[in-house]
Motif scaffolding. Structure first.
Motif, PDB file in Angstrom:
ATOM      1  N   LEU A   1      13.402  29.756  62.517  1.00  0.00           N
ATOM      2  CA  LEU A   1      13.536  29.580  63.963  1.00  0.00           C
ATOM      3  C   LEU A   1      12.222  29.866  64.676  1.00  0.00           C
ATOM      4  O   LEU A   1      11.880  29.206  65.667  1.00  0.00           O
ATOM      5  N   ASP A   2      11.479  30.836  64.180  1.00  0.00           N
ATOM      6  CA  ASP A   2      10.193  31.194  64.772  1.00  0.00           C
ATOM      7  C   ASP A   2       9.246  29.996  64.773  1.00  0.00           C
ATOM      8  O   ASP A   2       8.712  29.597  65.811  1.00  0.00           O
ATOM      9  N   VAL A   3       9.054  29.398  63.609  1.00  0.00           N
ATOM     10  CA  VAL A   3       8.149  28.251  63.500  1.00  0.00           C
ATOM     11  C   VAL A   3       8.688  27.063  64.287  1.00  0.00           C
ATOM     12  O   VAL A   3       7.944  26.372  64.992  1.00  0.00           O
ATOM     13  N   ALA A   4       9.991  26.830  64.189  1.00  0.00           N
ATOM     14  CA  ALA A   4      10.587  25.680  64.882  1.00  0.00           C
ATOM     15  C   ALA A   4      10.446  25.803  66.391  1.00  0.00           C
ATOM     16  O   ALA A   4      10.095  24.831  67.080  1.00  0.00           O
ATOM     17  N   LEU A   5      10.719  26.978  66.929  1.00  0.00           N
ATOM     18  CA  LEU A   5      10.640  27.164  68.381  1.00  0.00           C
ATOM     19  C   LEU A   5       9.206  27.031  68.885  1.00  0.00           C
ATOM     20  O   LEU A   5       8.952  26.371  69.904  1.00  0.00           O
ATOM     21  N   ARG A   6       8.266  27.634  68.166  1.00  0.00           N
ATOM     22  CA  ARG A   6       6.877  27.551  68.618  1.00  0.00           C
ATOM     23  C   ARG A   6       6.346  26.122  68.533  1.00  0.00           C
ATOM     24  O   ARG A   6       5.694  25.633  69.464  1.00  0.00           O
ATOM     25  N   ALA A   7       6.608  25.454  67.403  1.00  0.00           N
ATOM     26  CA  ALA A   7       6.101  24.097  67.231  1.00  0.00           C
ATOM     27  C   ALA A   7       6.749  23.138  68.216  1.00  0.00           C
ATOM     28  O   ALA A   7       6.071  22.275  68.799  1.00  0.00           O
ATOM     29  N   THR A   8       8.052  23.268  68.427  1.00  0.00           N
ATOM     30  CA  THR A   8       8.747  22.367  69.343  1.00  0.00           C
ATOM     31  C   THR A   8       8.282  22.572  70.778  1.00  0.00           C
ATOM     32  O   THR A   8       8.061  21.599  71.523  1.00  0.00           O
ATOM     33  N   ALA A   9       8.127  23.836  71.183  1.00  0.00           N
ATOM     34  CA  ALA A   9       7.653  24.109  72.544  1.00  0.00           C
ATOM     35  C   ALA A   9       6.249  23.554  72.748  1.00  0.00           C
ATOM     36  O   ALA A   9       5.948  22.943  73.784  1.00  0.00           O
ATOM     37  N   LEU A  10       5.377  23.745  71.748  1.00  0.00           N
ATOM     38  CA  LEU A  10       4.004  23.257  71.852  1.00  0.00           C
ATOM     39  C   LEU A  10       3.971  21.735  71.913  1.00  0.00           C
ATOM     40  O   LEU A  10       3.159  21.150  72.655  1.00  0.00           O
ATOM     41  N   ALA A  11       4.858  21.082  71.162  1.00  0.00           N
ATOM     42  CA  ALA A  11       4.884  19.622  71.139  1.00  0.00           C
ATOM     43  C   ALA A  11       5.316  19.027  72.476  1.00  0.00           C
ATOM     44  O   ALA A  11       5.025  17.859  72.756  1.00  0.00           O
ATOM     45  N   GLN A  12       6.009  19.817  73.308  1.00  0.00           N
ATOM     46  CA  GLN A  12       6.460  19.316  74.601  1.00  0.00           C
ATOM     47  C   GLN A  12       5.346  19.286  75.642  1.00  0.00           C
ATOM     48  O   GLN A  12       5.499  18.675  76.709  1.00  0.00           O
ATOM     49  N   LEU A  13       4.228  19.943  75.347  1.00  0.00           N
ATOM     50  CA  LEU A  13       3.169  20.091  76.342  1.00  0.00           C
ATOM     51  C   LEU A  13       2.180  18.934  76.285  1.00  0.00           C
ATOM     52  O   LEU A  13       1.885  18.417  75.198  1.00  0.00           O
TER      53      LEU A  13
ATOM     54  N   GLU B   1       4.778  35.387  71.223  1.00  0.00           N
ATOM     55  CA  GLU B   1       4.313  34.005  71.071  1.00  0.00           C
ATOM     56  C   GLU B   1       5.436  33.012  71.386  1.00  0.00           C
ATOM     57  O   GLU B   1       5.226  32.017  72.092  1.00  0.00           O
ATOM     58  N   ILE B   2       6.619  33.273  70.840  1.00  0.00           N
ATOM     59  CA  ILE B   2       7.756  32.390  71.094  1.00  0.00           C
ATOM     60  C   ILE B   2       8.048  32.318  72.594  1.00  0.00           C
ATOM     61  O   ILE B   2       8.174  31.237  73.179  1.00  0.00           O
ATOM     62  N   GLY B   3       8.164  33.491  73.224  1.00  0.00           N
ATOM     63  CA  GLY B   3       8.481  33.528  74.647  1.00  0.00           C
ATOM     64  C   GLY B   3       7.414  32.875  75.498  1.00  0.00           C
ATOM     65  O   GLY B   3       7.725  32.139  76.451  1.00  0.00           O
ATOM     66  N   PHE B   4       6.159  33.100  75.159  1.00  0.00           N
ATOM     67  CA  PHE B   4       5.059  32.538  75.939  1.00  0.00           C
ATOM     68  C   PHE B   4       5.095  31.013  75.899  1.00  0.00           C
ATOM     69  O   PHE B   4       5.032  30.354  76.944  1.00  0.00           O
ATOM     70  N   LEU B   5       5.197  30.455  74.709  1.00  0.00           N
ATOM     71  CA  LEU B   5       5.183  28.994  74.589  1.00  0.00           C
ATOM     72  C   LEU B   5       6.427  28.355  75.224  1.00  0.00           C
ATOM     73  O   LEU B   5       6.358  27.295  75.827  1.00  0.00           O
ATOM     74  N   LEU B   6       7.564  29.026  75.092  1.00  0.00           N
ATOM     75  CA  LEU B   6       8.777  28.514  75.731  1.00  0.00           C
ATOM     76  C   LEU B   6       8.633  28.547  77.260  1.00  0.00           C
ATOM     77  O   LEU B   6       9.054  27.611  77.956  1.00  0.00           O
ATOM     78  N   GLY B   7       8.054  29.625  77.778  1.00  0.00           N
ATOM     79  CA  GLY B   7       7.873  29.725  79.214  1.00  0.00           C
ATOM     80  C   GLY B   7       6.936  28.655  79.757  1.00  0.00           C
ATOM     81  O   GLY B   7       7.217  28.034  80.797  1.00  0.00           O
ATOM     82  N   VAL B   8       5.831  28.421  79.062  1.00  0.00           N
ATOM     83  CA  VAL B   8       4.888  27.383  79.483  1.00  0.00           C
ATOM     84  C   VAL B   8       5.550  26.008  79.397  1.00  0.00           C
ATOM     85  O   VAL B   8       5.407  25.175  80.298  1.00  0.00           O
ATOM     86  N   ALA B   9       6.281  25.786  78.320  1.00  0.00           N
ATOM     87  CA  ALA B   9       6.943  24.494  78.156  1.00  0.00           C
ATOM     88  C   ALA B   9       7.998  24.254  79.224  1.00  0.00           C
ATOM     89  O   ALA B   9       8.219  23.120  79.648  1.00  0.00           O
ATOM     90  N   ALA B  10       8.661  25.305  79.671  1.00  0.00           N
ATOM     91  CA  ALA B  10       9.678  25.157  80.702  1.00  0.00           C
ATOM     92  C   ALA B  10       9.079  24.604  82.005  1.00  0.00           C
ATOM     93  O   ALA B  10       9.757  23.929  82.776  1.00  0.00           O
TER      94      ALA B  10
END
Length: 264
Positions: free
Chosen positions: A129-141, A251-260
């Protein structure tokens, strides 16, 4: 005629090298001094600086990957680059922590599980989940936002151990484990330098979107606080693995927040 002795590095340079040596697999010159009990705590001052370097390398892979494969695979490659560069140091802490918290029914048992090198179900799920959440959030940017987010994220995430260390006591001593840095929390002046480094590393993202930076820091801090409270309740404090898990949660929270805010 004897050769001139090698010049000794200043404490600042030595501590920076300690930080690079601890956080990455990069080859650095051997230390020319005997290890001091507080070497890791002093090196923590430079953790965000090393994080900037990790973020820049990860961002470079993101650019190359985007030009070759598109945003989805590029994001996964950028995350992979950071994992390889750090030797999965923080990911290992995340897996051990979740195995411990999920499988132990007492403090002693949780600490025992945490020291076990085998990967359990909880740890495996956490890593995936860690890798999936970070990669998916980053891919949205958008690409330009992703580059700025990576640098800010890696710098800010590596500032978290010093602050958590000042709020919690070391839990490993319960099972006989002892580490010197537990008795040497970061000084206030060192924490100020850490915050200055994070602020400078966050400037590119601030120029891209102040709201995205605020959301990233806020979400990262929220997950950090959640993990810190969880560690206090289940262990009575922190361990090295817990600090690694907290870094990953940020890291997870940061990337999710930016992606939001900036999701394309």
């Amino acid at each position: 005629m004897s050769a001139d002795p090698l010049p000794r590095r200043s404490p600042t340079v030595a501590q920076l090298l300690d930080a690079i040596r601890f956080l990455t697999i990069l080859p650095v010159p051997n230390s020319e001094r005997a290890p001091e009990s507080d070497w890791l705590t002093r090196a923590m001052t430079f953790f965000p600086i090393v994080g900037v370097g990790i973020g820049l390398i990860s961002a470079t892979v993101l650019v190359l990957g985007d030009s070759l494969f598109g945003p989805g695979l590029a994001a996964l490659l950028a995350i992979t680059a950071s994992v390889m560069l750090t030797g999965a140091l923080h990911e290992d802490g995340l897996a051990d922590t979740f195995d411990s918290f999920g499988g132990g029914w007492s403090v002693e048992r949780r600490l025992e599980i945490m020291k076990d090198s085998r990967l359990g179900t909880y740890g495996g799920l956490a890593l995936g989940l860690d890798v999936a959440l970070r990669a998916t959030a980053l891919a949205q940017l958008p690409l330009w936002a992703g580059l700025a987010a990576l640098v800010a994220c890696h710098a800010a995430a590596r500032a978290t151990p010093g602050f958590v260390q000042r709020r919690l006591s070391y839990a490993g001593a319960i099972s006989g484990m002892k580490v010197a840095y537990a008795d040497e929390p970061m000084r206030k002046d060192e924490l100020v330098l850490v915050l200055i480094t994070v602020a400078l590393a966050s400037l590119p993202l601030l120029l891209v979107s102040p709201l995205a930076l605020i959301a990233g820091l806020g979400c990262g801090a929220a997950l950090t606080a959640l993990m810190t409270g969880w560690a206090k309740r289940l262990l009575g404090g922190y361990t090295g693995d817990v600090l690694g898990a907290i870094e990953q949660m940020f890291e997870i929270g940061f990337l999710l927040g930016v992606a939001a805010v900036l999701a394309a």
